[in-house]
Structures are given as structure tokens and as C-alpha cells.
Motif scaffolding. Structure first.
Motif, mmCIF file in Angstrom:
data_model
loop_
_atom_site.group_PDB
_atom_site.id
_atom_site.type_symbol
_atom_site.label_atom_id
_atom_site.label_comp_id
_atom_site.label_asym_id
_atom_site.label_seq_id
_atom_site.Cartn_x
_atom_site.Cartn_y
_atom_site.Cartn_z
ATOM 1 N N GLY A 1 0.775 -1.228 0.000
ATOM 2 C CA GLY A 1 0.000 0.000 0.000
ATOM 3 C C GLY A 1 0.802 1.271 0.000
ATOM 4 O O GLY A 1 0.240 2.356 0.168
ATOM 5 N N ILE A 2 2.112 1.207 -0.189
ATOM 6 C CA ILE A 2 2.959 2.410 -0.197
ATOM 7 C C ILE A 2 3.339 2.723 -1.638
ATOM 8 O O ILE A 2 3.765 1.836 -2.391
ATOM 9 C CB ILE A 2 4.224 2.207 0.657
ATOM 10 C CG1 ILE A 2 3.848 2.011 2.126
ATOM 11 C CG2 ILE A 2 5.169 3.387 0.522
ATOM 12 C CD1 ILE A 2 5.037 1.802 3.027
ATOM 13 N N SER A 3 3.208 3.989 -1.999
ATOM 14 C CA SER A 3 3.619 4.436 -3.322
ATOM 15 C C SER A 3 5.120 4.723 -3.301
ATOM 16 O O SER A 3 5.581 5.596 -2.559
ATOM 17 C CB SER A 3 2.831 5.690 -3.722
ATOM 18 O OG SER A 3 3.318 6.217 -4.930
ATOM 19 N N VAL A 4 5.880 3.973 -4.106
ATOM 20 C CA VAL A 4 7.344 4.091 -4.102
ATOM 21 C C VAL A 4 7.826 4.328 -5.524
ATOM 22 O O VAL A 4 7.407 3.634 -6.460
ATOM 23 C CB VAL A 4 8.003 2.814 -3.526
ATOM 24 C CG1 VAL A 4 9.522 2.985 -3.467
ATOM 25 C CG2 VAL A 4 7.456 2.488 -2.150
ATOM 26 N N ASP A 5 8.683 5.319 -5.688
ATOM 27 C CA ASP A 5 9.332 5.589 -6.966
ATOM 28 C C ASP A 5 10.836 5.422 -6.801
ATOM 29 O O ASP A 5 11.408 5.795 -5.762
ATOM 30 C CB ASP A 5 9.025 7.016 -7.446
ATOM 31 C CG ASP A 5 7.561 7.173 -7.851
ATOM 32 O OD1 ASP A 5 6.950 6.156 -8.250
ATOM 33 O OD2 ASP A 5 7.034 8.294 -7.736
ATOM 34 N N ARG A 6 11.454 4.887 -7.846
ATOM 35 C CA ARG A 6 12.915 4.692 -7.823
ATOM 36 C C ARG A 6 13.559 5.574 -8.875
ATOM 37 O O ARG A 6 13.073 5.668 -10.012
ATOM 38 C CB ARG A 6 13.259 3.228 -8.075
ATOM 39 C CG ARG A 6 14.767 2.974 -8.207
ATOM 40 C CD ARG A 6 15.094 1.513 -8.402
ATOM 41 N NE ARG A 6 16.517 1.314 -8.640
ATOM 42 C CZ ARG A 6 17.109 0.131 -8.771
ATOM 43 N NH1 ARG A 6 16.371 -0.982 -8.699
ATOM 44 N NH2 ARG A 6 18.413 0.044 -8.988
ATOM 45 N N HIS A 7 14.681 6.201 -8.509
ATOM 46 C CA HIS A 7 15.415 7.059 -9.428
ATOM 47 C C HIS A 7 16.881 6.635 -9.383
ATOM 48 O O HIS A 7 17.494 6.615 -8.308
ATOM 49 C CB HIS A 7 15.295 8.540 -9.031
ATOM 50 C CG HIS A 7 13.877 8.985 -8.838
ATOM 51 N ND1 HIS A 7 13.031 9.294 -9.887
ATOM 52 C CD2 HIS A 7 13.144 9.160 -7.702
ATOM 53 C CE1 HIS A 7 11.857 9.654 -9.401
ATOM 54 N NE2 HIS A 7 11.895 9.572 -8.081
ATOM 55 N N ASP A 8 17.440 6.297 -10.522
ATOM 56 C CA ASP A 8 18.867 5.972 -10.638
ATOM 57 C C ASP A 8 19.575 7.110 -11.347
ATOM 58 O O ASP A 8 19.105 7.593 -12.386
ATOM 59 C CB ASP A 8 19.063 4.673 -11.408
ATOM 60 C CG ASP A 8 18.641 3.457 -10.593
ATOM 61 O OD1 ASP A 8 18.222 3.644 -9.430
ATOM 62 O OD2 ASP A 8 18.725 2.330 -11.117
ATOM 63 N N GLU A 9 20.681 7.535 -10.805
ATOM 64 C CA GLU A 9 21.488 8.597 -11.408
ATOM 65 C C GLU A 9 22.899 8.077 -11.617
ATOM 66 O O GLU A 9 23.436 7.349 -10.786
ATOM 67 C CB GLU A 9 21.508 9.838 -10.515
ATOM 68 C CG GLU A 9 20.134 10.437 -10.257
ATOM 69 C CD GLU A 9 20.202 11.664 -9.359
ATOM 70 O OE1 GLU A 9 21.327 12.171 -9.151
ATOM 71 O OE2 GLU A 9 19.136 12.097 -8.874
ATOM 72 N N GLY A 10 23.504 8.482 -12.717
ATOM 73 C CA GLY A 10 24.831 7.999 -13.041
ATOM 74 C C GLY A 10 24.760 6.685 -13.805
ATOM 75 O O GLY A 10 23.696 6.226 -14.224
ATOM 76 N N THR A 11 25.907 6.078 -13.974
ATOM 77 C CA THR A 11 26.007 4.821 -14.718
ATOM 78 C C THR A 11 26.047 3.653 -13.738
ATOM 79 O O THR A 11 27.022 3.504 -13.003
ATOM 80 C CB THR A 11 27.273 4.807 -15.590
ATOM 81 O OG1 THR A 11 27.266 5.948 -16.453
ATOM 82 C CG2 THR A 11 27.345 3.539 -16.410
ATOM 83 N N PRO A 12 25.004 2.830 -13.703
ATOM 84 C CA PRO A 12 25.021 1.691 -12.776
ATOM 85 C C PRO A 12 26.120 0.699 -13.149
ATOM 86 O O PRO A 12 26.373 0.437 -14.326
ATOM 87 C CB PRO A 12 23.634 1.061 -12.958
ATOM 88 C CG PRO A 12 22.796 2.137 -13.578
ATOM 89 C CD PRO A 12 23.739 2.931 -14.431
ATOM 90 N N HIS A 13 26.800 0.176 -12.158
ATOM 91 C CA HIS A 13 27.827 -0.837 -12.376
ATOM 92 C C HIS A 13 27.924 -1.715 -11.133
ATOM 93 O O HIS A 13 27.459 -1.344 -10.059
ATOM 94 C CB HIS A 13 29.191 -0.212 -12.690
ATOM 95 C CG HIS A 13 29.600 0.855 -11.713
ATOM 96 N ND1 HIS A 13 29.305 2.182 -11.918
ATOM 97 C CD2 HIS A 13 30.252 0.794 -10.532
ATOM 98 C CE1 HIS A 13 29.778 2.900 -10.908
ATOM 99 N NE2 HIS A 13 30.354 2.071 -10.052
#
Length: 407
Positions: free
Chosen positions: A290-302
Motif C-alpha cells: 500500500g505504499i507508493s514508491v518511486d525509484r530514481h537511478d542517477e549515473g552509470t550503474p555498475h
């Protein structure tokens, strides 16, 4: 206060002695060569034996340098000092090398027989010049000089020998006390480890008997509810409860296994730890709750070291758990930032829309997170944000070899 100052003074004195003790002793014995036993200047003592002042001065300088070098060689060999003491007494009638040699022999000799022979020989050497002069009838010697010579033997050979024996006995007593104290400390540590192992075993039994049993019942009831659900929404909720309970039970059994392994001496059964690859599944579980969650990735994942990714995963997990406990249905944002030489995790939530249900907790989650992050040389922060929300952030420095592997 006085005892602390006294202890500090003793420590400073010991450090000075360890560093400069031999140098100071070498200087003292070199100066002592120029001080004859009878209080007369060296040239006057040498004149009795027909030694010219120039030759006597050269001989004194040679003996002073030799005595100082013999002292500096003490950590590696004793015989130069033990030899030069009697020689200096016979040639110059000086007491410093003889007395220090007797002290060193008594303090360091391992065999009493050798010490007894040395003391007898040094005592004989101490009275030999005067005895020779009396026998030969040399000027300036008389029978009463023998008493003074015997007193010199006691003073310059017997007394240093007694002091050396006392110092050695004191050192042996102190070493025995230190060894006994170290033995007792080892016993105390062993008993403490045993007590900790027993406490771990007790905690493991309690967790298995209470917590693991209750979680198992929860999973079973959730499975029954899923099978008998009349609508899809109830079935989906039951499946979520069952899946979450099974994961909690698996982790709980892993913890119990670690606690038991410390008691039975076995190796704990360690399974794969969740990392940032498993982050989406964690967010999906929060959304299903029931929780609204947003994910944000910044940069180059490695790919990063597993230990670091596991710590980052735990930061997000604990932050979302706090949202469940304290913020109800508030909106949460999870930011994963790859900043070149750092990895930053930021979890922030808005203010709750209404009163949230109070869930039990220990209140130590953020404290544990801070310790986990700081163990990896990271920086942790948790604070109230503008508008009544809350923000949890952690920044982990990346080791140079991790950057090279990711490149």
C-alpha cells in the motif's frame, strides 16, 4: 591524581632508560675511570708505580673509551665489560668498571658457579695491587693498607654483586607475577567466550521456540487463506503475506544458524545476501503493502562489491520499514546515485496523510544502520525533511580497485 602522575613518571622514566640508559651508563663509566678509589687524582696513584703522567693520561683515555664501548656492547655480549673491570683496577686503581662489571655479572649470570668464580677472581684482583706492594715493600704501602684494600673489595665487588642478585630476584618475581596475570587474563577471556557462546545458544533456542514457530504459523494460515480466498484481491494479499513470511523465516533461520554455530563449533550456513539487484523486488513488496514508491537511478550503474551493495540494500529496506511503521500510506522516493567515487542512497517520504497504525519495533534500526554504514567508512544521516517528511541517506566511498573492475 597523584597515582596517575606517579604512573606517568614511571612510564617516562622507563622510556628514557630503554632509549638512553646504556649511553648514560657508558658516559658515567668513562668519567669514572678518572676517579681512583682512594680519592687521590689518577696521576698521583700512578706515580706510586712509576708511570709518567703522560703515559698515565693516555692509559686512562684508552681505558675510558674501552669501558664505554664495553657498556654499549652489553645487549650482545658481556665479556668485554667483565674483562676490562679487573684490568682497569690493576692498572689504574679505578672502581667504576669493576663495580659495574660485578653488578652485570650478578644480574645476568645464569649459573651460580660461574658467578662465584667471577666474584672470587674480582675480589682477588681488588686486593692484588696493595698486596703486591706490601710484599715487595714498595713506597706508600703498609700493612694497614690491606684493611683498606679488603674494604674496597667488599665495597666495589661485594656490594654491586649483592645489588645485582637483588635486582635479578626482583625481576624474576615481577616476570612471574606478569605471567600469572596474563594466564588469568587468558582464562577470563576463555570463560567470557564460553559465556557468550552459551548465551548465543540460549537466544537461538528462544528465537526458534517463539519467533520461528509463530512465523511458521503465519505462513501456514496465509497459504490456507490464499487457497480458500473468494476474490483475487484477497488471494493476492494472502500470497504477499505468505511470501514475505517465508523470506522472513528463511532469514530468521539463517540468524539462528549463525548463533548456534558459535556454540557447537560448526560453520554457519550462509546463503546469498540481497544486493541492489534485488532492490526492485523489495520495492514491489512495499507497493503491494500500500505504499507508493518511486525509484530514481542517477549515473552509470555498475557492479560494486557485494558487502557494499548489501549494506545499501539494508539502508533502503530499513528506511521503507520505517515508512510502514510511522508514515502509513505516505509516498516514498528511493534514489540510487553513482557519483564516480561514491555511491549514495537517499530514501525520502512525504508527511503521512493521516494517523498511521503503530507497529512494534525496537527503535534501534537507524542506530544499526549508522554502525553498518560507518563500518564501510561511509556517512549516514537521518533527519526530518521540510513539510513533515523524513529522509534517510547514506554515502559509501568506493575503493579504487572496485572502480577499476567496474571500468
Amino acid at each position: 591524581m597523584a597515582s596517575r602522575m606517579e604512573k606517568t613518571l614511571r612510564q617516562n622514566l622507563r622510556r628514557f632508560t630503554d632509549r638512553w640508559g646504556l649511553t648514560v651508563l657508558a658516559a658515567v663509566i668513562a668519567v669514572g675511570v678518572f676517579l681512583p678509589s682512594g680519592g687521590r687524582p689518577v696521576p698521583a696513584a700512578q706515580a706510586e708505580w712509576g708511570i709518567t703522567p703522560t703515559a698515565g693520561l693516555v692509559l686512562s683515555v684508552v681505558m675510558a673509551v674501552g669501558s664505554a664501548l664495553a657498556v654499549l656492547l652489553l645487549p650482545r655480549m658481556r665479556w668485554p665489560l667483565l674483562t676490562i673491570g679487573p684490568v682497569a683496577w690493576m692498572l689504574l686503581s679505578v672502581w667504576a668498571p669493576l663495580g659495574i662489571g660485578a653488578y652485570v655479572a650478578a644480574r645476568t649470570s645464569r649459573r651460580q658457579r660461574y658467578l662465584a668464580w667471577y666474584v672470587m677472581g674480582a675480589g682477588t684482583v681488588a686486593v692484588l695491587p696493595t698486596a703486591t706492594g706490601v710484599v715487595l715493600g714498595l713506597p706508600g704501602t703498609a700493612g694497614e693498607e690491606m684493611l683498606s684494600s679488603l674494604g674496597g673489595a667488599v665495597l666495589f665487588v661485594g656490594l654491586p654483586t649483592a645489588l645485582g642478585l637483588w635486582s635479578r630476584a626482583r625481576r624474576e618475581v615481577i616476570e612471574g607475577l606478569e605471567e600469572r596475570a596474563a594466564h588469568r587474563e587468558r582464562e577470563y577471556i576463555a570463560r567470557a567466550e564460553q559465556a557468550r557462546a552459551q548465551e548465543r545458544a540460549r537466544i537461538a533456542r528462544d528465537m526458534h521456540d517463539v519467533v520461528a514457530h509463530r512465523v511458521s504459523l503465519m505462513v501456514l494460515h496465509a497459504g490456507a487463506l490464499e487457497v480458500n480466498a473468494k476474490d483475487e484481491q484477497t488471494a493476492a494479499a494472502a500470497e504477499l503475506i505468505r511470501t514475505t513470511g517465508r523470506e522472513a523465516l528463511t532469514q530468521l533461520r539463517g540468524v539462528i544458524g549463525i548463533l548456534k554455530s558459535a556454540d557447537d563449533g560448526g560453520e554457519p550456513g550462509l546463503g546469498p545476501q540481497p544486493t541492489l539487484v534485488d532492490l526492485d523486488r523489495l520495492l514491489d513488496q512495499s507497493r503491494a503493502a500500500g505504499i507508493s514508491v518511486d525509484r530514481h537511478d542517477e549515473g552509470t550503474p555498475h557492479r560494486l562489491p557485494t558487502l557494499l551493495e548489501h549494506a545499501a540494500y539494508r539502508v533502503v529496506q530499513e528506511a521503507l520499514t520505517n515508512v510502514h511503521k510511522h508514515a502509513g500510506s505516505a509516498h516514498a522516493d528511493v534514489a540510487v546515485r553513482y557519483l564516480g567515487s561514491d555511491l549514495e542512497i537517499v530514501v525520502s517520504n512525504t508527511a503521512p496523510r493521516g494517523p498511521a497504525a503503530s507497529l512494534p519495533g525496537s527503535g534501534m534500526g537507524l542506530v544499526g544502520l549508522r554502525e553498518r554504514v560507518e563500518l564501510l567508512d561511509g556517512v549516514f544521516d537521518a533527519k526530518t525533511s521540510h513539510g513533515g517528511g523524513f529522509t534517510v541517506s547514506a554515502r559509501f566511498p568506493l575503493a579504487p580497485h572496485a572502480l577499476e573492475e567496474s571500468a
